[in-house]
Design an enzyme around this catalytic site. Sequence first.
Site, PDB file in Angstrom:
ATOM      1  CG  ASP A  13      19.328  18.413  61.484  1.00  9.97           C
ATOM      2  OD1 ASP A  13      20.123  17.466  61.469  1.00  9.97           O
ATOM      3  OD2 ASP A  13      18.091  18.270  61.433  1.00  9.97           O
ATOM      4  CG  ASP A  15      15.543  13.929  57.938  1.00 14.27           C
ATOM      5  OD1 ASP A  15      14.625  14.430  57.256  1.00 14.27           O
ATOM      6  OD2 ASP A  15      15.404  12.894  58.608  1.00 14.27           O
ATOM      7  N   GLY A  50      17.282  12.800  64.274  1.00 18.62           N
ATOM      8  CA  GLY A  50      18.634  13.166  64.701  1.00 18.62           C
ATOM      9  C   GLY A  50      19.424  12.031  65.327  1.00 18.62           C
ATOM     10  NE  ARG A  53      22.212   3.879  58.184  1.00 18.83           N
ATOM     11  CZ  ARG A  53      23.203   3.890  57.298  1.00 18.83           C
ATOM     12  NH1 ARG A  53      23.841   2.772  57.012  1.00 18.83           N
ATOM     13  NH2 ARG A  53      23.565   5.007  56.689  1.00 18.83           N
ATOM     14  CG  ASN A 123      22.346   7.586  53.398  1.00 18.91           C
ATOM     15  OD1 ASN A 123      22.995   6.925  52.591  1.00 18.91           O
ATOM     16  ND2 ASN A 123      21.664   7.023  54.391  1.00 18.91           N
ATOM     17  CG  ASP A 175      14.428  18.183  62.651  1.00 23.23           C
ATOM     18  OD1 ASP A 175      15.663  18.010  62.651  1.00 23.23           O
ATOM     19  OD2 ASP A 175      13.617  17.263  62.423  1.00 23.23           O
TER      20      ASP A 175
HETATM   21  P1  B16 Z   1      21.349   7.567  58.079  1.00 24.68           P
HETATM   22  P2  B16 Z   1      19.719  14.646  60.574  1.00 24.68           P
HETATM   23  C1  B16 Z   1      19.311  12.008  60.839  1.00 24.68           C
HETATM   24  O1  B16 Z   1      19.512  13.124  60.002  1.00 24.68           O
HETATM   25  C2  B16 Z   1      17.836  11.628  60.821  1.00 24.68           C
HETATM   26  O2  B16 Z   1      17.052  12.662  61.422  1.00 24.68           O
HETATM   27  C3  B16 Z   1      17.642  10.355  61.617  1.00 24.68           C
HETATM   28  O3  B16 Z   1      16.282   9.961  61.574  1.00 24.68           O
HETATM   29  C4  B16 Z   1      18.537   9.262  61.021  1.00 24.68           C
HETATM   30  O4  B16 Z   1      18.420   8.046  61.759  1.00 24.68           O
HETATM   31  C5  B16 Z   1      19.990   9.732  61.053  1.00 24.68           C
HETATM   32  O5  B16 Z   1      20.102  10.948  60.312  1.00 24.68           O
HETATM   33  C6  B16 Z   1      20.935   8.709  60.453  1.00 24.68           C
HETATM   34  O6  B16 Z   1      20.654   8.604  59.084  1.00 24.68           O
HETATM   35  O7  B16 Z   1      20.724   6.220  58.307  1.00 24.68           O
HETATM   36  O8  B16 Z   1      21.057   8.152  56.732  1.00 24.68           O
HETATM   37  O9  B16 Z   1      22.836   7.549  58.392  1.00 24.68           O
HETATM   38  O10 B16 Z   1      18.373  15.087  61.067  1.00 24.68           O
HETATM   39  O11 B16 Z   1      20.786  14.588  61.661  1.00 24.68           O
HETATM   40  O12 B16 Z   1      20.164  15.385  59.332  1.00 24.68           O
HETATM   41 MG    MG Z   2      17.007  16.614  61.777  1.00 24.52          MG
END
Ligand code: B16
Ligand code: MG
Length: 221
Positions: A13, A15, A50, A53, A123, A175
């Site tokens: 993962d 973030d 996780g 959006r 992102n 996480d």
């Molecule tokens: P984005 P991961 C996730 O990343 C984040 O934990 C989560 O808070 C976020 O909403 C999701 O990505 C979407 O992100 O807006 O940048 O597309 O933990 O799966 O790496």
């Molecule tokens: Mg994460």
Amino acid sequence: MNGTKQYEAVVFDLDGVICFTDVYHYRGWKSIADELGIPFDETVNNRLRGVSRMESLGIVLEPYEGEPLSDDRKMELAAIKNERYRVMLGELSPKDLDPSVRTTLDDLRARGLKLAIGSSSKNAKYILERIGLGDYFDAISDGTNISRSKPDPEVFLKAAEYLGIDPAKCVVVEDAVAGIDAAHAAGMYGVAMGDAADQGVGDAKLGTFADLANVLTDLGC
Ligand code: B16
Ligand code: MG
């Protein structure tokens, strides 16, 4: 034993595991919540780990009691949050990559393991570029190639497919509780850190990222 290793790849993962952009997510969502006059705090932010959006927006809007919001307005709010989030991501640099993460990744690669990203974020590639890991991983599965969010296993199954490795031979590091559930639904071994470790889920638990080296040694990698 036929001599083949039980595990051949590790899917990370992003973030909350490789880097920490949750404070930027917090600030982005908080600005939207403030403008709508609804409460938003760390407890709500923790529920967004996780989660995609648009699903995150749904959670942020739970206390909203104003005029009903059209789908177009919801898309617009998510886009505004993302614009603000991307400006903050622009502040990231290779200094935001903990040296022990890089050392551990290099160690795993030297053992012959394939390394991939399995992130819900659209992102993810931009973040990896900012922290100096743009070309590092053997495969990247992220929010741009999935239609179902964790706890659905799609993001991890795609990572295994891109690597050309049987899902049962993959270890996931996560996480988020939803991420560990997704790993299990994919038939993978789930290593928990951060919030997921605190919640007591996962097949193994990391205190620090560097502990992963020992966990994988115990798994015969
Ligand atoms: P984005 P991961 C996730 O990343 C984040 O934990 C989560 O808070 C976020 O909403 C999701 O990505 C979407 O992100 O807006 O940048 O597309 O933990 O799966 O790496
Ligand atoms: Mg994460």
